[in-house]
Design an enzyme around this catalytic site. Structure first.
Site, mmCIF file in Angstrom:
data_model
loop_
_atom_site.group_PDB
_atom_site.id
_atom_site.type_symbol
_atom_site.label_atom_id
_atom_site.label_comp_id
_atom_site.label_asym_id
_atom_site.label_seq_id
_atom_site.Cartn_x
_atom_site.Cartn_y
_atom_site.Cartn_z
ATOM 1 N N GLU A 16 0.778 -1.904 -0.194
ATOM 2 C CA GLU A 16 0.105 0.101 0.203
ATOM 3 C C GLU A 16 0.963 1.286 -0.225
ATOM 4 O O GLU A 16 0.624 2.009 -0.895
ATOM 5 C CB GLU A 16 -0.821 -0.013 1.035
ATOM 6 N N THR A 22 1.675 5.906 -7.283
ATOM 7 C CA THR A 22 2.582 5.280 -8.025
ATOM 8 C C THR A 22 1.974 3.679 -8.666
ATOM 9 O O THR A 22 0.760 3.888 -8.063
ATOM 10 C CB THR A 22 3.549 4.168 -7.262
ATOM 11 N N TYR A 99 -7.003 5.389 4.433
ATOM 12 C CA TYR A 99 -6.912 4.235 3.156
ATOM 13 C C TYR A 99 -6.000 2.714 3.905
ATOM 14 O O TYR A 99 -6.556 1.996 3.705
ATOM 15 C CB TYR A 99 -6.420 4.807 2.121
ATOM 16 N N ASP A 117 -10.026 4.601 -1.827
ATOM 17 C CA ASP A 117 -9.804 5.400 -3.031
ATOM 18 C C ASP A 117 -10.703 6.182 -3.687
ATOM 19 O O ASP A 117 -11.572 5.953 -4.290
ATOM 20 C CB ASP A 117 -8.450 4.388 -2.702
#
Ligand code: SF4
Length: 331
Positions: A16, A22, A99, A117
Site C-alpha cells: 500500500e 505510483t 485508506y 480510494d
C-alpha cells in the site's frame, strides 16, 4: 498481483505504501525487492536508512520511504515486532492514513472498515450521482459514510477488493464498460448521461517552479556530494552541491557560484543541458555546472563531503541527479 489475497499485514502495508501515487507497473518491482530484502518488519527496522533510501531510489515521494522505515522501527520497538491489528491502532502509525489503515484492517484482520480510494470514489460518485468534489471536507465525509454503509459485514476484505477492482477494470475514468455493467439500470451517471462529469474534478493545483543549480566538482577519483537534510523535497537523499535561485541562472554565473561556495578559486569548465523533473506540486529545473578548483585537495564546498567515485553508487539520489550521473558514466 502478488499482494492480492495477501493476509500478512506487513506485506499489505508494504504494497500500500509503495503503490500510493505510483502506477502498479512501476511499483511492482520495488514491492518484490523490498519483500525479498526485508522479509519481516524486523529486517526492515534493522536496515540502515541509506540502504532503505537506495532501494527506494527512483520511486519518488521519498517521505514514504522515511515513514516506512520509521514505522518499522516503531513496530519493532513499541509493539514487539507485531503489527497492530485494529484500525484504531493502525491509523496512529506514521505514514498510514485512513485508506491504508482500512485496507490492512479489513484484508488482514477482517475488520469492517471500508476503503475509500480513487476507484471507489469513482464508482460511488457515478452509481449514486454524488456531485460533491471528493477532496473537500463535505465530499470526503459523504464518500466515507456511504462506503461504510455499503460494506459487506461478513466479508469486508473481499468486498473492499471487489469494489476497488470494479473501479479499476470496469468503471474506468475513460470509456467505462457500461454495456456489460450490472449497475447500468440504476446508475445515475449512466441514466442521466453524466459519466464524464462524475466524480467532480479536483481543484487544480498551482505548480511551483524551482531552479536548482548543481555543481559538479570532481577529481580523477573523488567527487563532492551533499545530503539533503532540510524539511523539503528529497529529504535524506544525496545530491551534488546545489544552490537554488528564483529564476534560471543565465548571467553572472561565476559570481553566484562564488557566493554560494564563499570561494573564488575555480573555473567553470562545462554546462549541462538543463533538465526538468515534474513532481506533484513542483517543477524542478536542474542545471549542472562543472567547475575546476585551483586545488581540489584544498577546496572546501560548503556543506558537501568528498566521496570516492567508486562509492557513488552506494548513495540514493533524486532522479534528476541520478540521470545526470548516469549520463556521465559515474554510476
Ligand atoms: S453503468 Fe457505467 S458508469 Fe455506471 S457504474 Fe457501470 S460502468 Fe460505471
Amino acid at each position: 498481483m502478488p499482494w492480492k489475497g495477501e493476509k500478512n499485514p506487513y506485506f499489505i502495508w508494504l504494497s500500500e505504501i509503495i503503490l500510493q501515487q505510483t502506477r502498479v507497473e512501476q511499483g511492482l518491482p520495488y514491492f518484490l525487492n523490498f519483500k525479498q530484502k526485508y522479509p519481516t518488519v524486523k529486517h526492515l527496522a534493522e536496515a540502515p536508512e541509506d540502504e532503505v533510501m537506495k532501494l527506494w531510489q527512483g520511486l519518488g515521494y521519498y517521505s514514504r520511504a522515511r515513514n516506512l522505515h520509521e514505522t518499522a522501527k516503531n513496530i519493532q520497538t513499541n509493539h514487539n515486532g507485531k503489527f497492530p491489528s485494529s484500525f484504531e491502532e493502525l491509523i496512529k502509525l506514521k505514514g498510514v492514513g485512513d485508506y491504508t489503515a482500512s485496507a490492512i484492517a479489513s484484508f488482514a484482520f477482517s475488520e469492517i472498515k471500508a476503503v475509500v480510494d480513487g476507484n471507489v470514489i469513482r464508482v460511488l460518485a457515478r452509481v449514486f450521482g454524488i456531485d460533491l468534489p471528493p477532496d473537500t471536507t463535505a465530499g470526503k465525509k459523504k464518500f466515507a459514510t456511504l462506503s461504510q454503509e455499503l460494506i459487506d459485514e461478513h466479508e469486508p476484505g473481499p468486498y473492499n477488493q471487489a469494489i476497488m477492482d470494479f473501479g479499476a477494470v470496469v468503471c474506468t475514468p475513460q470509456n467505462p464498460g457500461c454495456d456489460a455493467c450490472p449497475f447500468q439500470k440504476f446508475c445515475v451517471a449512466y441514466q442521466q448521461n453524466r459519466i464524464d462529469e462524475l466524480p467532480v474534478k479536483k481543484k487544480k493545483i498551482k505548480i511551483q517552479e524551482r531552479y536548482f543549480n548543481y555543481l559538479v566538482i570532481k577529481s580523477k577519483d573523488e567527487i563532492y556530494i551533499r545530503k539533503r537534510t532540510d524539511s523539503d523535497i528529497w529529504k535524506n537523499l544525496y545530491e551534488l552541491p546545489m544552490f537554488e535561485t528564483s529564476k534560471p541562472l543565465k548571467k553572472n554565473i561565476k559570481e553566484a557560484i562564488a557566493g554560494y561556495l564563499t570561494n573564488n578559486n575555480f573555473e567553470i569548465t562545462a554546462y549541462s543541458e538543463g533538465s526538468v523533473q515534474l513532481l506533484t506540486h513542483r517543477k524542478i529545473h536542474a542545471q549542472f555546472i562543472e567547475i575546476e578548483p585551483q586545488s581540489f585537495k584544498k577546496f572546501r564546498a560548503a556543506d558537501a563531503q568528498k566521496v570516492k567515485l567508486t562509492h557513488l553508487d552506494n548513495f540514493a539520489f533524486p532522479k534528476t541527479v541520478h540521470l545526470y550521473l548516469k549520463l556521465k558514466n559515474l554510476v
